[in-house]
Design an enzyme around this catalytic site. Sequence first.
Site, PDB file in Angstrom:
ATOM      1  CB  CYS A  85      -0.878   0.015   1.243  1.00  0.00           C
ATOM      2  SG  CYS A  85      -1.863  -1.481   1.400  1.00  0.00           S
TER       3      CYS A  85
ATOM      4  NE  ARG B   7       4.348   1.779  -1.256  1.00  0.00           N
ATOM      5  CZ  ARG B   7       5.504   1.252  -0.905  1.00  0.00           C
ATOM      6  NH1 ARG B   7       6.592   1.583  -1.537  1.00  0.00           N
ATOM      7  NH2 ARG B   7       5.574   0.402   0.092  1.00  0.00           N
TER       8      ARG B   7
ATOM      9  CD1 TRP C 198      -1.886  -5.037  -4.762  1.00  0.00           C
ATOM     10  CD2 TRP C 198      -1.595  -6.229  -2.887  1.00  0.00           C
ATOM     11  NE1 TRP C 198      -1.682  -6.342  -5.127  1.00  0.00           N
ATOM     12  CE2 TRP C 198      -1.507  -7.093  -4.010  1.00  0.00           C
ATOM     13  CE3 TRP C 198      -1.442  -6.775  -1.622  1.00  0.00           C
ATOM     14  CZ2 TRP C 198      -1.277  -8.467  -3.880  1.00  0.00           C
ATOM     15  CZ3 TRP C 198      -1.214  -8.138  -1.491  1.00  0.00           C
ATOM     16  CH2 TRP C 198      -1.131  -8.968  -2.617  1.00  0.00           C
TER      17      TRP C 198
ATOM     18  CG  ASN D 138       2.376  -0.867   3.516  1.00  0.00           C
ATOM     19  OD1 ASN D 138       1.873  -1.911   3.129  1.00  0.00           O
ATOM     20  ND2 ASN D 138       3.550  -0.422   3.078  1.00  0.00           N
ATOM     21  N   GLY D 139       0.896  -3.162   5.639  1.00  0.00           N
ATOM     22  CA  GLY D 139       1.448  -4.345   6.297  1.00  0.00           C
ATOM     23  C   GLY D 139       0.327  -5.278   6.701  1.00  0.00           C
TER      24      GLY D 139
ATOM     25  CD  GLU E 176      12.297 -10.472 -16.115  1.00  0.00           C
ATOM     26  OE1 GLU E 176      11.996 -11.303 -15.251  1.00  0.00           O
ATOM     27  OE2 GLU E 176      11.953  -9.280 -16.047  1.00  0.00           O
TER      28      GLU E 176
ATOM     29  CE  LYS F 248       8.619  -7.917 -16.356  1.00  0.00           C
ATOM     30  NZ  LYS F 248       9.635  -8.386 -15.474  1.00  0.00           N
TER      31      LYS F 248
ATOM     32  CD  GLU G  15       5.297  -9.074 -13.753  1.00  0.00           C
ATOM     33  OE1 GLU G  15       6.245  -8.723 -14.477  1.00  0.00           O
ATOM     34  OE2 GLU G  15       5.216  -8.787 -12.552  1.00  0.00           O
TER      35      GLU G  15
ATOM     36  CG  HIS H   9      12.570 -33.932 -21.142  1.00  0.00           C
ATOM     37  ND1 HIS H   9      12.902 -35.258 -21.291  1.00  0.00           N
ATOM     38  CD2 HIS H   9      13.689 -33.228 -21.458  1.00  0.00           C
ATOM     39  CE1 HIS H   9      14.177 -35.360 -21.665  1.00  0.00           C
ATOM     40  NE2 HIS H   9      14.676 -34.128 -21.774  1.00  0.00           N
TER      41      HIS H   9
ATOM     42  CE  LYS I  19       8.654  -1.490  -9.512  1.00  0.00           C
ATOM     43  NZ  LYS I  19       8.947  -2.304 -10.701  1.00  0.00           N
TER      44      LYS I  19
END
Length: 613
Positions: free
Chosen positions: A2, A27, A76, A102-103, A486, A490, A493, A509, A608
């Site tokens: 947050c 955030r 968030w 926040n937390g 990566e 990307k 996301e 495989h 983020k």
Amino acid sequence: MCGIVGYAGEKKTIPILIDGLKRLEYRGYDSAGLAVISKERRLEVRKSPGRVSELEATLKDMPETGNRIGIAHTRWATHGEPTKENAHPHIDCTGNIALVHNGIIENYEALRTYLEERGHTFISKTDTEVVAHLIEEFLKEKGTTFLDAFIKAIQHIKGSYAIVAISVLEPDTIYASHLSSPLVIGQGEGENFLASDASPFLGKASEVLYPPEDEVVVITKDEIKLFDLNKNKRDPVFEKLEGTLESIQKGSYSHFMLKEIHEQPERIRDAMRGRLLLREGDAKLGGLEPIWGDIVNAKRIIISACGTSWHAGLVGKYMLEEIARVHTDVEYASELRYRNPVFEKGDVLFVISQSGETADTLATLREAKSKGVTVAGIVNTVGSTIAREAGVGVYIHAGPEIGVASTKAFTSQVSILALITLAIGRAKYITQEKGVVIAEAMNALPEKVGRALGAEDEIKSIARDFKNSKNFLYLGRGANFPTALEGALKLKEISYIHAEGYPAAEMKHGPIALIDENMPVVFVAPQDGIYEKVLSNIEEVRARKGKVIAIANEGDDRIKSLADYIIRVPRTLGWLGPIVNVAPLQLLAYYLALERGCPIDQPRNLAKSVTVE
Ligand code: M6R
């Protein structure tokens, strides 16, 4: 996760809070809210599900405020859906106290029962609301000041928090404290700020204070005071606030992600500046000097991180083992922390984090430190919790990364790992002559990444052709296996297209079963030591009618007959390849997401910095 903003001063408070929230929106962005105190000394609270712009729309009927203090929050969600009721600030029963957090308050259920038994009524499903009621409850005790009640509330909660509270009882004062969640104080002229990071007061404050954990900060427009939990006054230590407004603005780019992708040549140069020694064919990382002996003599290097930073760590393993010849393990921080890992004498742990706040990475760092392991951080955000707690480490100097999908942090992290690799190699067995060859190759990376980014038009056209694809496969080998991971991350996301990254030879495989004429397969296929093998893997995909998109070196003609689409990148040393080869993959994800109309900088469900485990 947050974002928190607070302001004490005589300027118009609400625009300052809204501007601050917008700068912190990366955030978390599922709901937002603010609280100020009116001229009549009443709390005025506005909240809204959705983005900060939706909160703004609710502010039209705001009464005149005293313009003295205010707090705000962008959320968030962890406990409770992103609704208006669950948005912060939360208010106590008297309506006198407003609080943002926040937390995660881990013992909130027990506290809620305790408070409900004492007659408190709860409005939200959040863990946060208990703290407002706790302060209210403690204030009932005779002779208790707001500071006393705030401290007592902090002492009763377990978990992680940055908590900021205001009250009509003291309409000029903001109270704040934090533990394992970031909180930064900004000092200006006749005004003071607080926030989850310094971006809301860039250009407004001149000095910054990173308050120690589990202490209380008391802020008015003229003063910033610190107390420990026994109410002893502490001396705040201010630092000059670094950073420019430009670094947190999009400029002419349509998205932060695109800006950050294009910044990479410059940022890689910044990461290496003063550290890469061209003539000596060596590297020097001042931040690692206190433990350099341990690093060079390490029997094992462990790299721990999450997400994109973990991918950078995996590139590091390929580099460190091949070039520095040191056994390297790469661990997901979320797994390592709960595994009761075996650490041995001679282990050195690097934690990598862009934000410097990721809860799992921080926990790994603490676990290793408590077991006596030599640790170092590779961090972007200056003054962040991981940077401070690691004590020893390297800043990657990528500047603020605001797009939720990490891009420039990855290439800067890998550049730092390359410097460490070169320095260990040189200290052990690499000759100066060979060191110079490596250093020159590294020095050429910014220009090569710039050239790789020049393929933007081809990438746009590929994105148009594949915008309706449901799946993508990304394949690479050696150091480019993490590049493939990566690239796939990307794409998932920001475009919401399902994508998998695999070592190219692993395809047969299992994943090969997925390949048909509808499956785009992105091959990272530079002309490195394993090029021929990758060509064979491409043939296997073609034989099953998969559509091949190849990231291939300039001048590579053999690839022409094998790939349906080719994106050209300059050639570099094989183990440095990921720094160059990832650039077109970032652009491909970007343009696919753009074609699909996705909210690129703020993809759904993501935030983020992940300060919860
Ligand atoms: O701030 P950190 O580097 O510790 O963050 C780790 C991950 O949360 C982060 O890389 C995440 O995977 C990004 N969204 C990737 O684009």
